[in-house]
Design an enzyme around this catalytic site. Structure first.
Site, PDB file in Angstrom:
ATOM      1  N   ASP A  61       9.264   2.840   0.017  1.00 48.78           N
ATOM      2  CA  ASP A  61       8.578   2.799  -1.268  1.00 48.78           C
ATOM      3  C   ASP A  61       8.429   1.357  -1.735  1.00 48.78           C
ATOM      4  O   ASP A  61       8.913   0.426  -1.095  1.00 48.78           O
ATOM      5  CB  ASP A  61       9.285   3.673  -2.311  1.00 48.78           C
ATOM      6  N   ILE A  62       7.694   1.194  -2.828  1.00 46.51           N
ATOM      7  CA  ILE A  62       7.401  -0.134  -3.359  1.00 46.51           C
ATOM      8  C   ILE A  62       8.514  -0.528  -4.335  1.00 46.51           C
ATOM      9  O   ILE A  62       8.827   0.234  -5.273  1.00 46.51           O
ATOM     10  CB  ILE A  62       6.035  -0.139  -4.065  1.00 46.51           C
ATOM     11  N   GLU A 120       5.403   6.354  -5.610  1.00 47.01           N
ATOM     12  CA  GLU A 120       5.191   5.138  -4.820  1.00 47.01           C
ATOM     13  C   GLU A 120       5.835   5.240  -3.446  1.00 47.01           C
ATOM     14  O   GLU A 120       5.987   4.235  -2.750  1.00 47.01           O
ATOM     15  CB  GLU A 120       5.733   3.916  -5.563  1.00 47.01           C
TER      16      GLU A 120
END
Length: 530
Positions: A388-389, A431
């Site tokens: 994920d970010i 995300e």
């Protein structure tokens, strides 16, 4: 009045009654059939004409005879027009209003000239009563306008007969009897006219109404026994040529015996004339289609036509003879390219995340499970990457959700660009992104994750506010598979392990790759690491 006159009077009255019956019958049964409305008018006009003529020959004074003659001429001049219109529509041609108006010019002139003859004597040059035992009838010397009416009358009937004869060439056998009877019904009154012109028969008696009564016998036979207008002969051609699908008709030896215009529009690059050719010869440039035809089962076929992939739905309908033997096959070809494209679009929408254009979570699970169930490399292994970010919530809070969406779509493009064709990528949620790497070892998966991490970290995302750079955290899980493995269970377990590894990567500072180890702690308060 002599018995001979009474006999003629009864015959003509019967013709009038029969015409009336046929007109009413037509109004109730086939007024919407091709030519039906004009047939009703023709029989109604004939009923009026024959009834008035019956009363003319029954009359004994010139005034009465002249009166009924005028009534006859309210119907007689119109008969050829509606006979012709009936034949035109029956043969499948469209009736235009201007055509009706044009054809009515001469009949209207005839009616006016006949009823005003005493003023100019151009229709009848002389008139009187001819007393000729056993008949007393109106004596009429024909003038130029009568000749015009006669030529027009028989021209219309002659053209109608020609139209029907031409129609016979294209009719299948079951429909020919109807048209034959219709032709005979039109031709019979003409015989009476010819006998009148040759002065054959009783003096000064018009034989046309008499023969007209015979014509309606043929019409009645066509209507009651052959149902002339219930199924018009032109229905075969109109329906066959109007079918959207391309149609091929084969005999028992797979030789083409008929086809419609729609088939020639399928762009199959076939010869101009294919009647009598074998189906395999005609379709020799399309192996897929030949295979489908030989199999004889309903199916969809894709063909490469003019550098474009075209899809057809092929349907087979067997033809049997009266003794139930196979006599041939009707094959229909429907171009379903647009439908297939729409179905593909709907499938794409159903399996794709609308923002990132990656597989959505549901379809990723289906596709990954399917691939894990396929025979892999000899090592029987696969890897999962969940990433994920980092600090994505801060991106949304600082730059807004529109910029956050730009970041997600940019990361999705980078991910898809740097994956192998065998890899499966999806948006797992928010995300988070997930990758399934069939046939990939633990070491290879870590290398892929690290390479992708570095590319993301170096990438500048140009937004409306300012260039943005983000980092990502990766969790890797490795799976060993064999023939006894349950792909669904292995996938669920692998995702749990990759999630634990991702949690460890975040706990250790983010922007790194961690591999699942059994000793990894269970996450608690994972929200603190978004």
């Amino acid at each position: 009045m002599t018995s001979t006159v009474i006999i003629y009077f009864v015959i003509v009255c019967l013709a009038s009654v029969l015409s009336t019956f046929l007109s009413i019958y037509g109004l109730a049964r086939f007024r919407h059939a091709p030519g039906g409305r004009f047939y009703i008018i023709v029989t109604a006009l004939s009923a009026l004409f024959t009834f008035a003529y019956a009363l003319e020959i029954y009359s004994v004074t010139y005034e009465a005879m002249r009166f009924w003659l005028r009534i006859e001429y309210l119907a007689l001049p119109l008969l050829p027009v509606f006979i012709l219109l009936m034949a035109v529509e029956y043969c499948g041609y469209k009736i235009r209003m201007w055509m009706c108006g044009f054809l009515l010019i001469i009949p209207v002139i005839t009616i006016v000239m006949q009823n005003t003859n005493e003023l100019h004597y151009l229709y009848y040059t002389s008139m009187g009563v001819l007393v000729n035992n056993p008949f007393s009838v109106v004596y009429l010397q024909h003038g130029p306008f009568y000749l015009l009416h006669t030529v027009f009358f028989y021209s219309c009937v002659f053209i109608s007969i020609l139209l029907l004869l031409n129609q016979l060439r294209t009719l299948v056998k079951p429909f020919r009897k109807q048209t034959y009877l219709m032709i005979v019904g039109l031709f019979v009154p003409s015989i009476g006219g010819l006998l009148n012109a040759a002065d054959v028969g009783p003096a000064s008696i018009d034989l046309v109404p008499i023969f007209m009564s015979l014509s309606f016998v043929f019409h009645a036979l066509a209507l009651t026994s052959l149902r002339m207008f219930d199924v018009a002969p032109i229905a075969r051609d109109i329906v066959f040529e109007s079918i959207e699908q391309g149609v091929l008709v084969l005999n028992a030896n797979d030789i083409i015996i008929d086809y419609n215009t729609s088939f020639t529009r399928l762009c199959l690059n076939i010869p101009a004339s294919i009647i009598g050719d074998s189906i395999t010869d005609v379709l020799q440039k399309h192996d897929n289609l030949i295979a489908a035809v030989k199999k004889g089962e309903e199916c969809d076929v894709s063909l490469q036509i003019k550098e474009q992939l075209t899809y057809f739905h092929v349907h087979f309908s067997p033809i049997y003879s009266k003794n139930n033997r196979h006599a041939g096959t009707v094959i229909t070809f429907l171009n379903i390219t647009e439908r297939v494209a729409m179905e593909e679009t709907l499938k794409h929408l159903a399996r794709t995340d609308g923002l990132t254009q990656m597989y959505n979570r549901t379809y990723f699970m289906e596709e990954a499970e399917h691939n894990l169930g396929l025979p892999l490399s000899s090592s029987g292994q696969a890897s999962l990457i969940l990433f994920d970010i980092d600090y994505f919530k801060q991106v949304n809070d600082t730059y807004g959700h529109d910029t956050g969406d730009e970041v997600l779509t940019s990361i999705a493009r980078i991910t898809k660009k740097h994956l192998r064709t065998t890899d499966i990528a999806g948006r797992y949620g928010g995300e988070e992104f997930i990758l399934c790497l069939p046939g990939t070892s633990n070491r290879e998966a870590v290398d892929i994750a690290n390479r992708l991490r570095l590319i993301i970290a170096d990438h500048k995302i140009i937004s409306e506010t300012a260039p943005i750079q983000v980092t990502s955290s990766f969790g890797v899980a490795h799976m060993l598979l064999d023939s006894h493995s349950d792909p669904a269970a292995e996938l669920r377990e692998g995702i749990k392990k990759a999630d634990l590894a991702l949690y460890e990567a975040k706990r250790e500072g983010r922007n790194c790759v961690r591999v699942y180890q059994p000793s990894l702690p269970q996450p608690a308060g994972a929200d603190n690491y978004t």
